[in-house]
Design an enzyme around this catalytic site. Sequence first.
Site, PDB file in Angstrom:
ATOM      1  N   ASP A 174       0.835  -1.132  -0.017  1.00  0.00           N
ATOM      2  CA  ASP A 174       0.087  -0.151  -0.052  1.00  0.00           C
ATOM      3  C   ASP A 174       1.025   1.215  -0.054  1.00  0.00           C
ATOM      4  O   ASP A 174       0.350   2.348  -0.514  1.00  0.00           O
ATOM      5  CB  ASP A 174      -0.856  -0.109   1.101  1.00  0.00           C
ATOM      6  CG  ASP A 174      -2.060  -1.150   1.211  1.00  0.00           C
ATOM      7  OD1 ASP A 174      -2.221  -1.486   0.031  1.00  0.00           O
ATOM      8  OD2 ASP A 174      -2.398  -1.522   2.198  1.00  0.00           O
ATOM      9  N   GLY A 175       2.118   1.092   0.621  1.00  0.00           N
ATOM     10  CA  GLY A 175       3.156   2.265   0.437  1.00  0.00           C
ATOM     11  C   GLY A 175       3.265   2.780  -0.628  1.00  0.00           C
ATOM     12  O   GLY A 175       3.446   4.246  -0.839  1.00  0.00           O
ATOM     13  N   ASN A 270      -4.242   9.007   2.923  1.00  0.00           N
ATOM     14  CA  ASN A 270      -4.881   8.343   4.014  1.00  0.00           C
ATOM     15  C   ASN A 270      -5.183   9.235   5.119  1.00  0.00           C
ATOM     16  O   ASN A 270      -6.517   9.491   5.494  1.00  0.00           O
ATOM     17  CB  ASN A 270      -3.695   7.503   4.266  1.00  0.00           C
ATOM     18  CG  ASN A 270      -4.035   5.863   3.836  1.00  0.00           C
ATOM     19  OD1 ASN A 270      -4.826   5.715   3.067  1.00  0.00           O
ATOM     20  ND2 ASN A 270      -3.313   5.105   4.384  1.00  0.00           N
ATOM     21  N   ASP A 300      -3.734  11.014  23.257  1.00  0.00           N
ATOM     22  CA  ASP A 300      -2.398  10.877  22.398  1.00  0.00           C
ATOM     23  C   ASP A 300      -2.200  11.805  21.121  1.00  0.00           C
ATOM     24  O   ASP A 300      -1.477  12.020  20.715  1.00  0.00           O
ATOM     25  CB  ASP A 300      -2.077   9.520  22.300  1.00  0.00           C
ATOM     26  CG  ASP A 300      -1.464   8.737  23.581  1.00  0.00           C
ATOM     27  OD1 ASP A 300      -1.302   9.637  24.486  1.00  0.00           O
ATOM     28  OD2 ASP A 300      -1.390   7.574  23.485  1.00  0.00           O
TER      29      ASP A 300
END
Length: 429
Positions: A174-175, A270, A300
């Site tokens: 996917d990268g 994304n 966070d």
Amino acid sequence: MDGGSEMRLEAPTFCCSTCDGGPNPGRHSAQRIKARSLSTSSATYSEHRRTQSLHGPSPVTTFGPKACMLQNPHAVMHIQDPASQRLTWNKPPKSVLVIKKIRDASLLQPFKELCTFLTEVKNLIVYVEKKVLDDPAISGDEVFATITKKFCTFREDLDDISNRVDFIICLGGDGTLLYASSLFQESVPPVMAFHLGSLGFLTPFKFDTYQSQVTQIIEGNAAIVLRSRLQVRVLKENWEKKDTVEEKEIILTNKDVESNHKAMQYQVLNEVVVDRGPSSYLSNVDLFLDGHLITTVQGDGLIVSTPTGSTAYAVAAGASMIHPNVPAIMITPICPHSLSFRPIVVPAGVELKIKLSRDARNTAWVSFDGRKRQEICHGDSITITTSCFPVPSICFRDPVNDWFESLATCLHWNVRKKQNYLGSEDEEF
């Protein structure tokens, strides 16, 4: 207006760099409503009164110099049915960008086979990033050198190939698709992604039959899914005193921006992630929607994702999974210090702004699709809207079947041992 009985609506128009609506890409013009005077409520009505449609901007339907979407004459409200979105070419494609995962030995043979097929059989101009050819396993291959001499090379930070590439082929996970998206800040050529990585949620094609599949794409016979992107604008205050971002970015100039401000713009496929960075304190950031403060995030961090990104970091943080054809933006907190802070989905047409809270004990950090990570300080802001430049991802079958196939094979969605059949003897008990 006499008597308050007349109302006139002007149809909203959409502005992007491909239309005549002006130089403001990604945001459509306001819908003006001429209504009766509201003298009693005008003072209390905020200056950030919503004037835009809740629909996202109309995406461009041209992808690179030659590709475009095949128009459907039966489209309703000028929004084409996603199931009928198919690729066609204005002119036969002549060039292709091949993206390969760097220094992955398992991809060397597929890469060489594909490039040989594209150059020798299909007579296409092949673009390859220079650092791919710097791999000793490729540069040292004397037989393959006859093919690499025909390549056109580029460097990510220096060369603009936006108007040179007709379509893209990704080899890896996917990268590689995320990286392909980052190379094009406006119109993106059609992307064909082969599953040669670890997960492969966004890569539906198998390499075993690549020749017939690539030939089918060149002939223009394929379904596509338009994966929306986020247009992100980062405004830095007193940026000359801070560390600069070394990676490629678009520097914007605006008469309304003071000289001590720096504006950078990114296209994100994304998600945008804001987190507390190395600090042990909670992140403390304010989240605005169309100018209104809707909440302060204490935890966070925060994830703002596209429907494509909903199956990435967001789903790991407890968000729902959204089909890429759904026009929406997802807001997901990361480990919030509140039991009631749940992920939400907002219309694609809204404008989000994230700023460090006035009472924040520390700075925050932001990244875009896992890249270009940088610090956010007091006075900085991050503005997020839906881009009008989606990524046209070529489907193996169609958008619906491909998505559910990825859910089942990659994420093992709802995998469970089936309940045993209840026999007649068991019913008595």
